[in-house]
Enzyme design. Structure first.
Site, PDB file in Angstrom:
ATOM      1  N   TYR A  87      10.583   9.177  24.242  1.00 47.19           N
ATOM      2  CA  TYR A  87      10.442   8.597  25.577  1.00 47.19           C
ATOM      3  C   TYR A  87      10.920   7.151  25.650  1.00 47.19           C
ATOM      4  O   TYR A  87      11.572   6.751  26.589  1.00 47.19           O
ATOM      5  CB  TYR A  87       8.981   8.666  26.046  1.00 47.19           C
ATOM      6  CG  TYR A  87       8.561  10.068  26.387  1.00 47.19           C
ATOM      7  CD1 TYR A  87       8.812  10.594  27.646  1.00 47.19           C
ATOM      8  CD2 TYR A  87       7.940  10.894  25.444  1.00 47.19           C
ATOM      9  CE1 TYR A  87       8.459  11.895  27.974  1.00 47.19           C
ATOM     10  CE2 TYR A  87       7.587  12.194  25.751  1.00 47.19           C
ATOM     11  CZ  TYR A  87       7.847  12.695  27.021  1.00 47.19           C
ATOM     12  OH  TYR A  87       7.506  13.976  27.339  1.00 47.19           O
ATOM     13  N   GLU A 115      10.908  17.108  23.869  1.00 46.18           N
ATOM     14  CA  GLU A 115      10.541  16.463  25.130  1.00 46.18           C
ATOM     15  C   GLU A 115      11.358  15.193  25.302  1.00 46.18           C
ATOM     16  O   GLU A 115      11.563  14.438  24.337  1.00 46.18           O
ATOM     17  CB  GLU A 115       9.051  16.048  25.171  1.00 46.18           C
ATOM     18  CG  GLU A 115       8.081  17.181  25.249  1.00 46.18           C
ATOM     19  CD  GLU A 115       6.620  16.720  25.242  1.00 46.18           C
ATOM     20  OE1 GLU A 115       6.330  15.579  25.672  1.00 46.18           O
ATOM     21  OE2 GLU A 115       5.771  17.511  24.798  1.00 46.18           O
ATOM     22  N   ARG A 134       9.927  25.836  26.740  1.00 47.16           N
ATOM     23  CA  ARG A 134       8.880  25.471  25.774  1.00 47.16           C
ATOM     24  C   ARG A 134       7.548  25.341  26.514  1.00 47.16           C
ATOM     25  O   ARG A 134       7.437  24.548  27.448  1.00 47.16           O
ATOM     26  CB  ARG A 134       9.230  24.150  25.092  1.00 47.16           C
ATOM     27  CG  ARG A 134       8.138  23.634  24.195  1.00 47.16           C
ATOM     28  CD  ARG A 134       8.546  22.392  23.410  1.00 47.16           C
ATOM     29  NE  ARG A 134       7.438  21.975  22.586  1.00 47.16           N
ATOM     30  CZ  ARG A 134       6.732  20.857  22.774  1.00 47.16           C
ATOM     31  NH1 ARG A 134       7.051  19.995  23.731  1.00 47.16           N
ATOM     32  NH2 ARG A 134       5.710  20.576  21.995  1.00 47.16           N
ATOM     33  N   ASN A 154       9.903  14.407  20.182  1.00 45.99           N
ATOM     34  CA  ASN A 154       9.721  13.985  21.565  1.00 45.99           C
ATOM     35  C   ASN A 154      10.074  12.511  21.623  1.00 45.99           C
ATOM     36  O   ASN A 154       9.519  11.705  20.870  1.00 45.99           O
ATOM     37  CB  ASN A 154       8.269  14.170  22.013  1.00 45.99           C
ATOM     38  CG  ASN A 154       7.844  15.632  22.006  1.00 45.99           C
ATOM     39  OD1 ASN A 154       8.686  16.531  21.864  1.00 45.99           O
ATOM     40  ND2 ASN A 154       6.552  15.870  22.168  1.00 45.99           N
ATOM     41  N   GLU A 159       2.655  16.442  18.783  1.00 44.48           N
ATOM     42  CA  GLU A 159       2.333  15.015  18.755  1.00 44.48           C
ATOM     43  C   GLU A 159       0.996  14.687  18.110  1.00 44.48           C
ATOM     44  O   GLU A 159       0.069  14.191  18.780  1.00 44.48           O
ATOM     45  CB  GLU A 159       2.380  14.440  20.172  1.00 44.48           C
ATOM     46  CG  GLU A 159       3.728  14.593  20.846  1.00 44.48           C
ATOM     47  CD  GLU A 159       3.847  13.755  22.125  1.00 44.48           C
ATOM     48  OE1 GLU A 159       2.838  13.221  22.580  1.00 44.48           O
ATOM     49  OE2 GLU A 159       4.963  13.637  22.640  1.00 44.48           O
ATOM     50  N   HIS A 202      -1.276  22.076  21.927  1.00 52.25           N
ATOM     51  CA  HIS A 202      -0.879  20.893  22.703  1.00 52.25           C
ATOM     52  C   HIS A 202      -2.169  20.293  23.268  1.00 52.25           C
ATOM     53  O   HIS A 202      -2.394  20.274  24.472  1.00 52.25           O
ATOM     54  CB  HIS A 202       0.114  21.294  23.796  1.00 52.25           C
ATOM     55  CG  HIS A 202       0.901  20.143  24.373  1.00 52.25           C
ATOM     56  ND1 HIS A 202       2.276  20.141  24.452  1.00 52.25           N
ATOM     57  CD2 HIS A 202       0.519  18.967  24.906  1.00 52.25           C
ATOM     58  CE1 HIS A 202       2.695  19.018  25.009  1.00 52.25           C
ATOM     59  NE2 HIS A 202       1.628  18.279  25.301  1.00 52.25           N
TER      60      HIS A 202
END
Ligand code: BGC
Length: 450
Positions: free
Chosen positions: A294, A352, A78, A292, A167, A122
């Site tokens: 985290y 991600e 990606r 994504n 995002e 992005h």
């Protein structure tokens, strides 16, 4: 009892990067500057004065980097496309040399058996468009659709997996409300407008894809689940608002065609009434959603917070990454199950997931030992497998990131890579996490077994 973490054989194993963070040479071959080029060259904005001028020099080293992917056994990669390389002014004139770079990269990936997964945006908006108001301008949806169409025409077919926006929350919270990211605005009235237009742009990009594209397109959200610090109704209400602000403000217009009602309380007088017609654009059907993940956040009420979303409570007696994020793998499963319950069983890629940790200095031709990152990946991959068992429709996983890279305004100080990069020599060295991940891929996850 021992468990088996074997993933489906067609599960897509990948790694992710983004253009400004790795490419370097941001103005090469006729590219127009982006807002990140400007921001990074504004004194005081970046840690250590770092910029993306060279970064990982991937613009010149992409062939070698594809070999690193191959060594991992990646099925997919990606990456993002820098809008200003393709359209230097953001609209209008096409810069063929910029498109050619991505065309060469895509060919190189295909020749090495790696599926390209391209993200159109992005964060590196062309500076020329920022001069016209950037995401505050309602025309931004048309600008994005024009740009996307140019790229689709050049690469669709060779690229079969597309994402519109990466995002949107970070773009608007960091770029328009708190100013830590480009374009560096701090304006409470701007944030909801930028957020709305970016979701209109995502929809316009999907609509444009249906006219020319033949494969799959989606949008990428960073979802950070919110947990209340206590049963106190004020904490519970703040948690609910935090969830609406960070997660639902973007996924709801895309997937439900509306906004959560809490946004009015959160933004107070800065929340505008958006035209109802806009939601037919934001809610263009997606083929998949990228998530994504985290960390999580534990929330306590704070009447001084703006927006009105409470504050994060630091969790003791647990591991935190170098970016200060709690390692909390259960949050990945909770996120995925919540997403399915709220939005239906849309196919999902984890686009991600990864961690910045301190990496010890590299001895010549050694492997960098990064046990904390290995542990982070192992825990999250196990949680991912449990999410599949819980019935979530997960198609693939992309580790963030292939390489240590420019962590935006934190510069090169935070390392997320599976490969260590020495930024003075550009030498890449595998970390133990690269070996670990290669083994997971090769065994379809069986190496994660207890
Ligand atoms: C972004 C990446 C970033 C990573 C770690 C995500 O917010 O998409 O560009 O490097 O997280 O902060």
């Amino acid at each position: 009892m021992s468990r088996s973490y074997r993933f489906p054989t067609d599960f897509v194993w990948g790694a992710a990067t983004s253009a400004y963070q790795i490419e370097g040479s941001p103005l090469a071959d006729g590219a127009g500057p982006s807002i990140w080029q400007r921001f990074a060259h504004t004194p005081g904005m970046m840690a250590n004065g770092d910029t993306g001028d060279i970064a990982c020099d991937h613009y010149h080293r992409y062939k070698d980097d594809v070999q690193l992917m191959r060594a991992l056994g990646l099925k997919a990669y990606r990456f993002s496309i820098a809008w200003g390389r393709v359209l230097p002014e953001g609209t209008g004139r096409i810069n063929q040399k910029g498109l050619d770079f991505y065309s060469r990269l895509v060919d190189e990936l295909l020749e090495n058996g790696i599926e390209p997964n391209a993200t159109l945006f992005h964060w590196d908006l062309p500076a020329a468009l920022d001069d016209r108001g950037g995401w505050l301008n309602r025309d931004s949806a048309d600008w994005f659709a024009q740009y996307a169409s140019v790229v689709f025409k050049a690469l669709d077919g060779r690229v079969k997996l597309w994402s519109t926006i990466n995002e949107p929350w970070v773009v608007t919270d960091g770029g328009y409300l708190h100013g830590a990211l480009a374009p560096g605005h701090r304006n409470k009235y701007e944030a909801p407008i930028a957020a709305h237009n970016i979701m209109r742009a995502s929809g316009a990009g999907i609509e444009a894809y249906r006219a020319v594209g033949k494969h799959q397109i989606g949008v990428v959200f960073n979802i950070e689940p919110k947990y209340s610090a206590s049963d106190n109704p004020k904490d519970v209400a703040a948690t609910r608002r935090a969830q609406a602000y960070m997660n639902e403000q973007f996924a709801d217009p895309a997937l439900l065609g509306s906004y959560p009602s809490e946004l009015k309380d959160i933004f107070e007088d800065a929340w505008p009434d958006f035209p109802q017609d806009d939601f037919s654009l934001t809610q263009q059907p997606v083929d998949f959603v990228g998530i994504n993940y985290y960390t999580r956040s534990v929330v306590r009420h704070d009447r001084h917070a703006y927006p009105l979303i409470g504050k994060r409570v630091y969790q003791r007696n647990t591991t935190h990454t170098e970016t200060g994020w709690e390692v909390y793998e259960q949050g990945l499963k909770d996120t995925l199950v919540w997403f399915k319950d709220r939005y239906g069983n849309v196919p999902i890629y984890i686009t991600e997931n990864g961690a910045a940790f301190y990496d010890p200095p590299v001895a010549e031709s050694d492997v960098v030992q990064d046990p904390l990152r290995v542990d982070y990946l192992r825990k999250h991959l196990r949680a991912l497998h449990e999410s599949i068992e819980a019935g979530v429709n997960i198609k693939g996983y992309y580790a963030w990131s292939l390489l240590d890279n420019l962590e935006w305004s934190l510069g090169f100080s935070k390392r997320f890579g599976l490969y260590h990069v020495d930024f003075s020599t550009q030498k890449r060295t595998p970390k133990a996490s690269a070996k670990f991940y290669a083994n997971v891929i090769q065994t379809h996850g069986a190496s994660l077994d207890d």
